[in-house]
Write a protein that holds these residues in place. Structure first.
Motif, PDB file in Angstrom:
ATOM      1  N   VAL A 199     -22.207  31.190  17.567  1.00 42.69           N
ATOM      2  CA  VAL A 199     -22.146  29.726  17.563  1.00 42.69           C
ATOM      3  C   VAL A 199     -23.408  29.165  18.204  1.00 42.69           C
ATOM      4  N   ILE A 200     -23.983  28.112  17.598  1.00 46.28           N
ATOM      5  CA  ILE A 200     -25.067  27.379  18.260  1.00 46.28           C
ATOM      6  C   ILE A 200     -24.412  26.416  19.241  1.00 46.28           C
ATOM      7  N   LEU A 201     -24.655  26.634  20.507  1.00 50.02           N
ATOM      8  CA  LEU A 201     -24.072  25.817  21.573  1.00 50.02           C
ATOM      9  C   LEU A 201     -25.151  24.855  22.057  1.00 50.02           C
ATOM     10  N   MET A 202     -24.932  23.557  21.874  1.00 51.85           N
ATOM     11  CA  MET A 202     -25.966  22.558  22.171  1.00 51.85           C
ATOM     12  C   MET A 202     -25.447  21.521  23.154  1.00 51.85           C
ATOM     13  N   GLU A 203     -26.165  21.355  24.270  1.00 55.33           N
ATOM     14  CA  GLU A 203     -25.787  20.325  25.250  1.00 55.33           C
ATOM     15  C   GLU A 203     -26.684  19.110  25.093  1.00 55.33           C
ATOM     16  N   THR A 204     -26.071  17.955  25.348  1.00 53.10           N
ATOM     17  CA  THR A 204     -26.810  16.692  25.259  1.00 53.10           C
ATOM     18  C   THR A 204     -27.136  16.136  26.637  1.00 53.10           C
ATOM     19  N   GLY A 205     -26.832  16.926  27.692  1.00 58.58           N
ATOM     20  CA  GLY A 205     -27.132  16.472  29.052  1.00 58.58           C
ATOM     21  C   GLY A 205     -26.054  15.534  29.561  1.00 58.58           C
ATOM     22  N   GLY A 206     -26.134  15.253  30.855  1.00 61.09           N
ATOM     23  CA  GLY A 206     -25.303  14.212  31.449  1.00 61.09           C
ATOM     24  C   GLY A 206     -23.968  14.667  31.997  1.00 61.09           C
ATOM     25  N   MET A 207     -23.734  14.370  33.263  1.00 58.11           N
ATOM     26  CA  MET A 207     -22.425  14.603  33.874  1.00 58.11           C
ATOM     27  C   MET A 207     -21.584  13.325  33.857  1.00 58.11           C
ATOM     28  N   LYS A 208     -22.234  12.173  33.600  1.00 59.12           N
ATOM     29  CA  LYS A 208     -21.540  10.889  33.480  1.00 59.12           C
ATOM     30  C   LYS A 208     -20.621  10.592  34.661  1.00 59.12           C
ATOM     31  N   GLY A 209     -21.031  11.066  35.845  1.00 61.05           N
ATOM     32  CA  GLY A 209     -20.243  10.815  37.041  1.00 61.05           C
ATOM     33  C   GLY A 209     -19.003  11.672  37.159  1.00 61.05           C
ATOM     34  N   ARG A 210     -18.788  12.594  36.198  1.00 60.08           N
ATOM     35  CA  ARG A 210     -17.574  13.422  36.209  1.00 60.08           C
ATOM     36  C   ARG A 210     -17.744  14.660  37.078  1.00 60.08           C
ATOM     37  N   ARG A 211     -18.982  15.117  37.237  1.00 65.52           N
ATOM     38  CA  ARG A 211     -19.255  16.338  37.993  1.00 65.52           C
ATOM     39  C   ARG A 211     -20.568  16.177  38.749  1.00 65.52           C
ATOM     40  N   LYS A 212     -20.791  17.094  39.678  1.00 70.90           N
ATOM     41  CA  LYS A 212     -22.064  17.142  40.389  1.00 70.90           C
ATOM     42  C   LYS A 212     -23.184  17.473  39.401  1.00 70.90           C
ATOM     43  N   GLU A 213     -24.292  16.777  39.518  1.00 74.24           N
ATOM     44  CA  GLU A 213     -25.439  17.040  38.639  1.00 74.24           C
ATOM     45  C   GLU A 213     -26.010  18.432  38.906  1.00 74.24           C
ATOM     46  N   LEU A 214     -26.364  19.127  37.843  1.00 78.81           N
ATOM     47  CA  LEU A 214     -26.967  20.450  37.945  1.00 78.81           C
ATOM     48  C   LEU A 214     -28.327  20.431  37.269  1.00 78.81           C
ATOM     49  N   ILE A 215     -29.238  21.273  37.747  1.00 82.53           N
ATOM     50  CA  ILE A 215     -30.487  21.419  36.999  1.00 82.53           C
ATOM     51  C   ILE A 215     -30.155  22.169  35.713  1.00 82.53           C
ATOM     52  N   ARG A 216     -30.983  21.942  34.674  1.00 79.84           N
ATOM     53  CA  ARG A 216     -30.680  22.501  33.358  1.00 79.84           C
ATOM     54  C   ARG A 216     -30.524  24.022  33.392  1.00 79.84           C
ATOM     55  N   GLU A 217     -31.369  24.696  34.160  1.00 85.06           N
ATOM     56  CA  GLU A 217     -31.317  26.158  34.218  1.00 85.06           C
ATOM     57  C   GLU A 217     -29.980  26.643  34.762  1.00 85.06           C
ATOM     58  N   GLU A 218     -29.482  25.980  35.781  1.00 84.70           N
ATOM     59  CA  GLU A 218     -28.193  26.357  36.370  1.00 84.70           C
ATOM     60  C   GLU A 218     -27.060  26.104  35.387  1.00 84.70           C
ATOM     61  N   LEU A 219     -27.084  24.952  34.726  1.00 83.56           N
ATOM     62  CA  LEU A 219     -26.080  24.621  33.718  1.00 83.56           C
ATOM     63  C   LEU A 219     -26.062  25.676  32.611  1.00 83.56           C
ATOM     64  N   HIS A 220     -27.238  26.022  32.110  1.00 85.57           N
ATOM     65  CA  HIS A 220     -27.329  26.973  31.012  1.00 85.57           C
ATOM     66  C   HIS A 220     -26.848  28.363  31.422  1.00 85.57           C
ATOM     67  N   ASP A 221     -27.140  28.768  32.643  1.00 86.03           N
ATOM     68  CA  ASP A 221     -26.685  30.082  33.115  1.00 86.03           C
ATOM     69  C   ASP A 221     -25.160  30.150  33.129  1.00 86.03           C
ATOM     70  N   ILE A 222     -24.520  29.076  33.597  1.00 92.16           N
ATOM     71  CA  ILE A 222     -23.049  29.040  33.635  1.00 92.16           C
ATOM     72  C   ILE A 222     -22.477  29.145  32.222  1.00 92.16           C
ATOM     73  N   LEU A 223     -23.050  28.380  31.301  1.00 93.80           N
ATOM     74  CA  LEU A 223     -22.544  28.370  29.926  1.00 93.80           C
ATOM     75  C   LEU A 223     -22.811  29.698  29.217  1.00 93.80           C
ATOM     76  N   LYS A 224     -23.972  30.284  29.451  1.00 94.09           N
ATOM     77  CA  LYS A 224     -24.287  31.571  28.815  1.00 94.09           C
ATOM     78  C   LYS A 224     -23.329  32.655  29.291  1.00 94.09           C
ATOM     79  N   ASN A 225     -23.034  32.654  30.578  1.00 97.26           N
ATOM     80  CA  ASN A 225     -22.125  33.668  31.121  1.00 97.26           C
ATOM     81  C   ASN A 225     -20.698  33.476  30.602  1.00 97.26           C
ATOM     82  N   ALA A 226     -20.274  32.232  30.480  1.00 97.72           N
ATOM     83  CA  ALA A 226     -18.900  31.953  30.047  1.00 97.72           C
ATOM     84  C   ALA A 226     -18.680  32.254  28.573  1.00 97.72           C
TER      85      ALA A 226
END
Length: 328
Positions: A199-226
């Protein structure tokens, strides 16, 4: 500009063609956009002394919150609106030719990923679906319709249903794009980690106040592992534009041929920054001919000689300069 010349925007094949059209669009918008003309005049940057792209003034994006930025005598057919802040101060993009937007995002996606009808499009964009006037929802809805895949569709908070659909599509080996806002993808990763290697997994950015902001690298690492994928794709666009840039997972974004990123010095907004140095992101979006094609964003980034760029963060509001030069 006449319609035939506007269509030439989508046929650009060289840097010289881009510059020629950029200067032509600048002349057109200077003559037809009152807000932009006033800004240019205050900077003493006019058609008489703008001879190259580096001379073109970039309108601070904040003006989309306070003015109707338009370069057409036609009435807007669609008004796109940003999600805004707690103060309710939102950007508004008055679009007079929705077909031009459809062409831009359609041709842009095809440029990087091939025909949209080759995909099943799954969209996890709850914060955008919960409000009206989102240009991202308009784009993704059009992609879903054009995919002509009966499984394509939007998901709000029904993550369990999305999990089942992803597993079905994976079993059927259907070419799939899952596009989602960051916080919703993280919710999916926490509740339903699964293998999405095809699957091509594509993020559009933004926590929209729902979660703590993460740097892109950290976000991507979490998603890649999951999800057991080697890369996370990203889309870079905004309410005030008609075009998008894409990253296929290395943190570097690429623009379609009618879009270009230039960085400006963080202390002097009129000084163009050299490649490899952090600066404010200026965007040229030639498809945005009926609004403003030259926009100074509040994002920070770096450009590289091959035309790619990184997005590194945003200006602190106290550091934004050059946005208060005009009071109409």
């Amino acid at each position: 500009m006449d319609k035939k010349r506007i269509q030439d925007i989508f046929s650009i094949t060289s840097a010289s063609e881009f510059e020629a059209l950029a200067l032509e669009v600048f002349h057109f918008q200077y003559s037809n956009n009152t807000v932009y003309k006033t800004y240019c005049n205050l900077l003493k940057r006019t058609p008489e002394n703008v001879q190259a792209i580096r001379d073109i003034p970039f309108l601070p994006i904040a003006f989309f919150k306070t003015h109707q930025v338009i370069s057409s005598r036609s009435k807007p057919t669609v008004i796109f609106e940003s999600s805004g802040t707690t103060s309710g101060n939102t950007s508004k993009h008055f679009v007079t030719d929705i077909d031009l937007y459809q062409q831009s995002f359609g041709k842009g996606f095809t440029h990087f990923y091939g025909p949209v009808e080759d995909y099943c499009i799954l969209a996890l964009l709850p914060s955008y679906l919960e409000r009206e006037g989102s240009s991202l929802i308009y784009m993704v809805n059009d992609m879903i319709q054009n995919s002509k895949n009966p499984h394509s569709g939007f998901y709000l908070n029904n993550l369990d249903e999305l999990k089942g659909k992803l597993k079905q599509l994976r079993a059927e080996k259907t070419k799939t794009l899952l596009i989602g806002v960051s916080f919703a993808l993280l919710d999916l990763a926490e509740q339903f980690p699964m293998s999405l290697e095809n699957v091509i997994l594509m993020e559009t950015g933004g926590m929209k106040g729902r979660r703590k902001e993460l740097i892109r690298e950290e976000l991507h690492d979490i998603l890649k592992n999951a999800f057991g994928v080697s890369s996370i794709h990203s889309e870079y666009g905004m309410t005030e534009l008609l075009s998008q840039a894409y990253s296929k997972g290395n943190g570097l974004f690429e623009c379609p041929p009618w879009m270009q990123i230039i960085t400006r010095d963080t202390e002097d907004p009129l000084e163009i920054q050299s490649h490899g140095k952090t600066g404010g992101i200026n965007i040229i979006d030639l498809a945005n001919v009926n609004s403003c094609s030259f926009i100074a964003t509040q994002d920070l980034g770096k450009t590289y000689p091959d035309g790619t760029f990184e997005v590194l963060g945003r200006f602190d509001h106290s550091d934004i300069r050059g946005c208060n030069l005009m009071a109409l």
